[in-house]
Enzyme design. Structure first.
Site, PDB file in Angstrom:
ATOM      1  N   GLY A  78       0.820  -1.204   0.000  1.00 34.54           N
ATOM      2  CA  GLY A  78       0.000   0.000   0.000  1.00 34.54           C
ATOM      3  C   GLY A  78       0.854   1.254   0.000  1.00 34.54           C
ATOM      4  O   GLY A  78       2.006   1.244   0.465  1.00 34.54           O
ATOM      5  N   GLU A 102       5.147  -5.101   8.055  1.00 33.07           N
ATOM      6  CA  GLU A 102       4.313  -4.090   8.700  1.00 33.07           C
ATOM      7  C   GLU A 102       4.675  -3.806  10.160  1.00 33.07           C
ATOM      8  O   GLU A 102       4.486  -2.674  10.631  1.00 33.07           O
ATOM      9  CB  GLU A 102       2.837  -4.502   8.612  1.00 33.07           C
ATOM     10  CG  GLU A 102       2.227  -4.383   7.222  1.00 33.07           C
ATOM     11  CD  GLU A 102       2.519  -5.574   6.320  1.00 33.07           C
ATOM     12  OE1 GLU A 102       2.019  -5.596   5.187  1.00 33.07           O
ATOM     13  OE2 GLU A 102       3.243  -6.491   6.770  1.00 33.07           O
ATOM     14  N   ASP A 122      -1.500  -7.213   6.969  1.00 29.15           N
ATOM     15  CA  ASP A 122      -2.915  -7.103   6.618  1.00 29.15           C
ATOM     16  C   ASP A 122      -3.138  -7.536   5.173  1.00 29.15           C
ATOM     17  O   ASP A 122      -2.351  -8.290   4.619  1.00 29.15           O
ATOM     18  CB  ASP A 122      -3.396  -5.664   6.845  1.00 29.15           C
ATOM     19  CG  ASP A 122      -2.749  -4.663   5.897  1.00 29.15           C
ATOM     20  OD1 ASP A 122      -1.542  -4.806   5.596  1.00 29.15           O
ATOM     21  OD2 ASP A 122      -3.444  -3.737   5.428  1.00 29.15           O
ATOM     22  N   GLY A 148       0.628  -5.415   0.746  1.00 30.41           N
ATOM     23  CA  GLY A 148      -0.553  -5.467  -0.096  1.00 30.41           C
ATOM     24  C   GLY A 148      -0.300  -6.084  -1.454  1.00 30.41           C
ATOM     25  O   GLY A 148      -1.226  -6.582  -2.098  1.00 30.41           O
TER      26      GLY A 148
END
Length: 408
Positions: free
Chosen positions: A98, A170, A178, A147
Site C-alpha cells: 500500500g 508491517e 494485513d 498489499g
C-alpha cells in the site's frame, strides 16, 4: 456465493463513482504517475492482462488502483470471451504494498474517511480476487510486499522468479500484516507464518516456491516467453494454464542461510503463546549456540513496535481458524483502529521514521510499552483490537452501509 459477490459488486460501484469524482481534486500535474494509467489493461485471445503501472512508486497501491482493478476484473468476469486473467507490475516491482506515504499524509491531514476508503477498496478487491470465477496468474517478477502479496496470493497461480522479493514488513512501521496476510501466513508450514509476520523477514522466489507461497518458479529470462505463451492461449481451463506455466518451470532451492533450513528451531521458538516467550526462547538459543539466525531474528523483533508484535501474533493465530472473508473483515477493523491514534500513534510514527524523515528513530509509544508490560495492556484492549466477529459478508455489515463502521 453469487449473493456475496453481488453485495460486494454493488458496494464497489458506489466506490468507483466516488473515486472518479475524487480525481477532480488532484491538480493536473500533481504526480508523475498519470492517475488514469495507474492500471493498464492488455490482452488478446482469451487472456486479459492487468499491469500495475506506478513504477516510480514500486507500483504502490492506492484507492484509485483498487477501484480500477475491480472495474476491470468485474467486466472480465462477466465477459464470455475472457478465459483467464494475468496480473503483473511495471519496472522492478510487482507491487511494494500500500502507498503508506500517501496514507500517512491523509491521516495527518485529518482525512479519516478517505483513509478508511483506502483500506475498504483494497480489501474488497482482495476478496473479489479470492472468489474470482476465472483462473488468475500473478507474475511476481520483482518486489512483492504487504498489499502486493494481498492482491496476488488469493489467485489461482503465483509465478516467482529469481527477482522476486517477498515480505510482510508491517510490524517495522507499527502496523500489522494485513490485506489477507493473517489468512495465508497462518497456513504456511509450522510457525513460519508467525516468523515472517513478526520479523518482516524477506523471502526469495526459491523460498516462496519451497514454502507454498508461489505455485511456480522460473528463471527471470523466461518471463517474456511465459507472457507470450499466456497471451496466445485460448482457454478457461486451469489445467491448460498450469501446463503452460510448468513448461517453463525451473527447479530452485533455498540458500543455506534460509530460515527454511532451520524450520525445527523456528517452530520451537515461534510456537510459543506470547511474544515474550518467543523472545525468551530465541535469547536462550542464542546464548547457548551463538546462532547467527537467532541473533538476527532478535534484532528484527526488537526493532519492531512491541504493540504491533502482540497484535500481529494474535491476528495470525486467529486467522488459522478463519476463512479469507473473516480475516479481511477483522483486519479491516484492526487497520482502522491502527490508524485512529486512539490506542497509539505507532503507525504514523513508524512511517515517519522509516519512510518520510528516514531517521530510523521512532518515538512515542514504540518505547512506552516495553514487552514485559504488554500483557496487561493487551488484555485491557483485547476487545478493542479484536472486536467479536458477528458478520462474515464483506461490505454488508448489519446496521451500517460501511464495513466495520458499526464497531466504533
Amino acid at each position: 456465493m453469487q449473493i456475496l459477490k453481488r453485495l460486494v459488486s454493488r458496494r464497489y460501484r458506489q466506490t468507483l463513482i466516488q473515486c472518479r469524482r475524487s480525481l477532480s481534486s488532484f491538480p493536473i500535474n500533481s504526480s508523475a504517475d498519470d492517475l488514469q494509467n495507474q492500471v493498464l489493461d492488455e490482452g488478446k485471445a482469451s487472456c486479459r492482462v492487468a499491469i500495475l503501472n506506478r513504477p516510480s512508486s514500486l507500483n504502490a497501491l492506492n484507492k484509485n488502483i483498487g477501484a480500477r482493478l475491480h472495474e476491470l476484473y468485474a467486466s472480465w468476469e462477466d465477459d464470455p470471451n475472457v478465459g483467464f486473467v494475468v496480473m503483473k507490475g511495471s519496472g522492478r516491482a510487482f507491487c511494494a504494498g500500500g502507498d503508506i506515504f500517501a496514507l500517512y499524509h491523509l491521516i495527518n491531514e485529518g482525512k479519516m474517511e478517505e483513509s478508511k476508503e483506502f483500506f475498504w477498496t483494497l480489501y474488497s478487491f482482495i476478496y473479489h480476487l479470492g472468489t474470482y470465477l476465472k483462473p488468475h496468474v500473478a507474475i511476481l517478477n520483482g518486489i512483492t510486499m504487504g498489499g502486493g502479496a494481498g492482491v496476488s496470493i488469493p489467485g489461482t497461480f503465483r509465478l516467482a522468479t529469481a527477482r522476486t522479493v517477498f515480505a510482510t514488513p508491517e510490524t517495522q512501521i507499527g502496523f500489522h500484516p494485513d490485506a489477507g496476510a493473517s489468512f495465508y501466513l497462518s497456513r504456511l508450514p509450522g510457525h513460519l507464518g508467525e516468523y515472517l509476520g513478526l520479523t518482516g523477514e524477506k523471502l526469495s522466489g526459491a523460498e516462496m516456491i519451497s514454502c507454498g507461497l508461489a505455485t511456480h518458479y522460473s528463471h527471470t529470462e523466461k518471463v517474456p516467453l511465459i507472457e507470450k505463451e499466456l497471451e496466445n492461449l485460448v482457454t478457461d481451463d486451469p489445467s491448460v494454464i498450469e501446463s503452460s506455466l510448468e513448461k517453463y518451470s525451473d527447479v530452485a532451492y533455498p540458500e543455506n542461510i534460509s530460515a527454511l533450513h532451520r524450520i525445527e528451531l523456528l517452530d520451537k521458538c515461534f510456537g510459543h503463546d506470547t511474544v515474550e516467550e518467543i523472545i525468551d526462547s530465541l535469547e536462550s538459543e542464542a546464548s547457548a549456540t551463538d546462532d547467527a539466525w537467532c541473533n538476527s531474528t532478535l534484532k528484527k523483533l526488537k526493532e519492531a513496535s512491541p504493540l504491533s508484535l502482540k497484535v500481529s501474533l494474535r491476528s495470525i493465530r486467529e486467522g488459522r481458524f478463519q476463512t479469507l472473508d473473516q480475516c479481511l473483515v477483522r483486519e479491516y477493523r484492526m487497520s482502522l483502529q491502527g490508524i485512529s491514534k486512539q490506542i497509539s500513534s505507532d503507525f504514523c510514527e513508524g512511517v515517519r521514521a522509516r519512510v518520510v524523515d528516514k531517521d530510523f528513530a521512532p518515538k512515542v509509544s514504540f518505547f512506552l510499552f516495553p514487552l514485559q508490560r504488554l500483557y496487561e495492556f493487551s488484555v485491557r484492549y483485547k476487545s478493542f483490537l479484536f472486536p467479536k466477529l458477528n458478520v462474515f459478508i464483506l461490505g454488508d455489515v448489519v446496521g451500517s452501509s460501511k464495513l466495520g463502521k458499526s464497531v466504533y
